[in-house]
Design a protein around this motif. Structure first.
Motif, PDB file in Angstrom:
ATOM      1  N   LYS A 237      37.050 -13.360 -39.890  1.00 34.65           N
ATOM      2  CA  LYS A 237      38.058 -13.458 -38.832  1.00 34.65           C
ATOM      3  C   LYS A 237      37.545 -12.860 -37.533  1.00 34.65           C
ATOM      4  N   ALA A 238      36.854 -11.730 -37.648  1.00 33.31           N
ATOM      5  CA  ALA A 238      36.320 -11.082 -36.453  1.00 33.31           C
ATOM      6  C   ALA A 238      35.285 -11.966 -35.772  1.00 33.31           C
ATOM      7  N   GLU A 239      34.432 -12.607 -36.594  1.00 26.33           N
ATOM      8  CA  GLU A 239      33.411 -13.495 -36.030  1.00 26.33           C
ATOM      9  C   GLU A 239      34.053 -14.710 -35.351  1.00 26.33           C
ATOM     10  N   LEU A 240      35.139 -15.254 -35.972  1.00 24.64           N
ATOM     11  CA  LEU A 240      35.833 -16.394 -35.374  1.00 24.64           C
ATOM     12  C   LEU A 240      36.465 -16.008 -34.040  1.00 24.64           C
ATOM     13  N   CYS A 241      37.107 -14.824 -34.017  1.00 18.45           N
ATOM     14  CA  CYS A 241      37.712 -14.347 -32.768  1.00 18.45           C
ATOM     15  C   CYS A 241      36.650 -14.151 -31.687  1.00 18.45           C
ATOM     16  N   GLU A 242      35.501 -13.634 -32.084  1.00 21.68           N
ATOM     17  CA  GLU A 242      34.431 -13.407 -31.122  1.00 21.68           C
ATOM     18  C   GLU A 242      33.934 -14.726 -30.537  1.00 21.68           C
ATOM     19  N   LYS A 243      33.818 -15.762 -31.397  1.00 25.41           N
ATOM     20  CA  LYS A 243      33.365 -17.070 -30.922  1.00 25.41           C
ATOM     21  C   LYS A 243      34.388 -17.672 -29.955  1.00 25.41           C
ATOM     22  N   ARG A 244      35.669 -17.560 -30.309  1.00 26.55           N
ATOM     23  CA  ARG A 244      36.713 -18.106 -29.436  1.00 26.55           C
ATOM     24  C   ARG A 244      36.761 -17.391 -28.096  1.00 26.55           C
ATOM     25  N   LEU A 245      36.604 -16.060 -28.151  1.00 29.48           N
ATOM     26  CA  LEU A 245      36.628 -15.286 -26.914  1.00 29.48           C
ATOM     27  C   LEU A 245      35.422 -15.622 -26.045  1.00 29.48           C
ATOM     28  N   LEU A 246      34.269 -15.835 -26.687  1.00 31.19           N
ATOM     29  CA  LEU A 246      33.074 -16.207 -25.932  1.00 31.19           C
ATOM     30  C   LEU A 246      33.264 -17.564 -25.254  1.00 31.19           C
ATOM     31  N   PHE A 247      33.881 -18.493 -26.017  1.00 26.15           N
ATOM     32  CA  PHE A 247      34.148 -19.822 -25.433  1.00 26.15           C
ATOM     33  C   PHE A 247      35.074 -19.710 -24.223  1.00 26.15           C
ATOM     34  N   ALA A 248      36.153 -18.911 -24.383  1.00 26.31           N
ATOM     35  CA  ALA A 248      37.109 -18.742 -23.279  1.00 26.31           C
ATOM     36  C   ALA A 248      36.447 -18.090 -22.079  1.00 26.31           C
ATOM     37  N   THR A 249      35.607 -17.113 -22.338  1.00 27.97           N
ATOM     38  CA  THR A 249      34.921 -16.415 -21.238  1.00 27.97           C
ATOM     39  C   THR A 249      34.011 -17.367 -20.470  1.00 27.97           C
ATOM     40  N   GLN A 250      33.243 -18.166 -21.226  1.00 27.59           N
ATOM     41  CA  GLN A 250      32.333 -19.108 -20.580  1.00 27.59           C
ATOM     42  C   GLN A 250      33.104 -20.155 -19.764  1.00 27.59           C
ATOM     43  N   ALA A 251      34.252 -20.596 -20.322  1.00 29.99           N
ATOM     44  CA  ALA A 251      35.066 -21.582 -19.601  1.00 29.99           C
ATOM     45  C   ALA A 251      35.612 -20.994 -18.302  1.00 29.99           C
ATOM     46  N   LEU A 252      36.101 -19.742 -18.374  1.00 29.25           N
ATOM     47  CA  LEU A 252      36.639 -19.102 -17.171  1.00 29.25           C
ATOM     48  C   LEU A 252      35.555 -18.862 -16.135  1.00 29.25           C
ATOM     49  N   LYS A 253      34.358 -18.564 -16.569  1.00 32.29           N
ATOM     50  CA  LYS A 253      33.264 -18.367 -15.621  1.00 32.29           C
ATOM     51  C   LYS A 253      33.030 -19.630 -14.811  1.00 32.29           C
ATOM     52  N   ARG A 254      33.060 -20.768 -15.505  1.00 32.13           N
ATOM     53  CA  ARG A 254      32.849 -22.031 -14.803  1.00 32.13           C
ATOM     54  C   ARG A 254      34.014 -22.330 -13.846  1.00 32.13           C
ATOM     55  N   LEU A 255      35.234 -22.016 -14.330  1.00 30.93           N
ATOM     56  CA  LEU A 255      36.405 -22.282 -13.480  1.00 30.93           C
ATOM     57  C   LEU A 255      36.401 -21.424 -12.227  1.00 30.93           C
ATOM     58  N   PHE A 256      35.972 -20.167 -12.352  1.00 27.05           N
ATOM     59  CA  PHE A 256      35.998 -19.271 -11.200  1.00 27.05           C
ATOM     60  C   PHE A 256      34.926 -19.625 -10.163  1.00 27.05           C
ATOM     61  N   ARG A 257      34.023 -20.547 -10.520  1.00 27.70           N
ATOM     62  CA  ARG A 257      33.057 -21.026  -9.534  1.00 27.70           C
ATOM     63  C   ARG A 257      33.644 -22.182  -8.713  1.00 27.70           C
ATOM     64  N   ASP A 258      34.822 -22.634  -9.171  1.00 25.31           N
ATOM     65  CA  ASP A 258      35.460 -23.784  -8.514  1.00 25.31           C
ATOM     66  C   ASP A 258      36.460 -23.279  -7.462  1.00 25.31           C
ATOM     67  N   ASP A 259      36.203 -23.599  -6.174  1.00 31.72           N
ATOM     68  CA  ASP A 259      37.069 -23.130  -5.094  1.00 31.72           C
ATOM     69  C   ASP A 259      38.487 -23.663  -5.226  1.00 31.72           C
ATOM     70  N   TYR A 260      38.631 -24.888  -5.702  1.00 31.38           N
ATOM     71  CA  TYR A 260      39.970 -25.472  -5.858  1.00 31.38           C
ATOM     72  C   TYR A 260      40.789 -24.694  -6.896  1.00 31.38           C
ATOM     73  N   PHE A 261      40.115 -24.227  -7.961  1.00 30.73           N
ATOM     74  CA  PHE A 261      40.798 -23.445  -9.010  1.00 30.73           C
ATOM     75  C   PHE A 261      41.263 -22.104  -8.454  1.00 30.73           C
ATOM     76  N   ILE A 262      40.414 -21.472  -7.642  1.00 30.60           N
ATOM     77  CA  ILE A 262      40.768 -20.189  -7.031  1.00 30.60           C
ATOM     78  C   ILE A 262      41.962 -20.362  -6.097  1.00 30.60           C
ATOM     79  N   THR A 263      41.945 -21.467  -5.321  1.00 33.56           N
ATOM     80  CA  THR A 263      43.052 -21.736  -4.404  1.00 33.56           C
ATOM     81  C   THR A 263      44.350 -21.952  -5.158  1.00 33.56           C
TER      82      THR A 263
END
Length: 297
Positions: free
Chosen positions: A246-272
């Motif tokens: 369960k801990a490994e699954l949570c870690e994978k999901r959190l890593l996926f979410a983190t990577q997705a947010l990193k990409r989104l925060f590079r998008d000026d339209y998303f920040i706006t």
């Protein structure tokens, strides 16, 4: 201390000796159950191996090997015992017998350990004994630790190579015979490393894997069986494996979410869009993970 192993000993002399003439210099306390078994065996089939003695200046004899056999014959009402009479020094007799026993593996473990203990008690270091028996000093020390605590079952397991000496030492520090037997069974089944074996021993000793009554009272042993302990440990191992998954699954999901947010925060339209919606806060953990990706005002 060193012995001359090149001396050719004369054939041993065996004769019947009155038990009253034999002195046990360093008597040892025997396991009652094993002593009763030995006595019954001698009563059923007779004495298979004579004791070993050496003559004393006063005309009597000093026992070298065979205290258990001697005491069994006494209990059976015998007044004489067949004995090997040796003229060699006591230490040399004991060491020669010990080396032979270790080489043949035909003598009981506790008898061999008794010889080791006898040599130690007579002033030989673990290294002295090890050099003459082909064992390391550390191995001799560990064997004698088990012997001093009466761990015959664990000594036998070491001798038959079903567990290692270090594992036996860890198991010996487990509380109670049922707990030790359970840990011994788990070690044989799973070939645990020393660290994992030590962790399971501490877990068993803490009683945390048992029911509320046993968990609340570390001195309560009623109802504890080897099988029950093994089942409890295996349940705990399975629970911990599931927790790790369960801990490994949570870690994978959190890593996926983190990577997705990193990409989104590079998008000026998303920040706006976030600013337009009044979303100015972010969980601290995500903020730490996204450090360097967040926009600066």
């Amino acid at each position: 201390m060193e012995f001359d192993n090149t001396t050719q000993a004369s054939p041993p002399e065996i004769r019947m000796i009155p038990i009253a003439q034999i002195t046990v210099v360093n008597p040892r306390v025997r396991n009652k159950r094993k002593f009763q078994q030995m006595t019954q065996n001698i009563a059923d089939v007779g004495l298979k191996k004579p004791i070993t003695v050496r003559p004393c200046d006063d005309g009597g004899f000093e026992l070298v090997c065979g205290q258990g056999r001697l005491e069994s014959l006494q209990k059976l009402g015998q007044t004489e015992v067949p004995a090997v009479i040796s003229q060699r020094p006591r230490d040399e007799i004991i060491l020669g017998s010990l080396v032979e026993n270790i080489a043949r593996h035909t003598v009981s473990t506790m008898e061999a350990m008794s010889c080791l203990a006898d040599l130690r008690d007579r002033g030989y270091t673990h290294e002295d004994i090890g050099r003459k028996t082909g064992l390391s000093g550390g191995h001799v020390c560990d064997l004698l630790t088990l012997y001093d605590h009466g761990e015959e079952r664990l000594l036998y397991a070491v001798q038959t190579e079903s567990i290692g000496i270090k594992s036996a030492i860890i198991i010996a520090r487990c509380q109670g015979s049922a707990e030790q037997e359970a840990l011994l069974q788990l070690q044989r089944e799973q070939q645990l490393g020393d660290n994992e074996l030590r962790r399971l021993r501490n877990l068993i000793n803490s009683r945390k894997i048992f029911g509320p009554k046993l968990r609340g009272n570390p001195h309560q042993r009623h109802g504890l069986t080897t099988e029950g302990i093994v089942r409890a440990v295996k349940r705990e191992q399975e629970r911990q494996r599931e927790a790790v998954k369960k801990a490994e699954l949570c870690e994978k999901r959190l890593l996926f979410a983190t990577q997705a947010l990193k990409r989104l925060f590079r998008d000026d339209y998303f920040i706006t869009l976030l600013r337009a919606e009044g979303l100015s806060d972010l969980p601290q953990y995500l903020a730490d993970q996204l450090q360097g990706e967040l926009p600066h005002d």
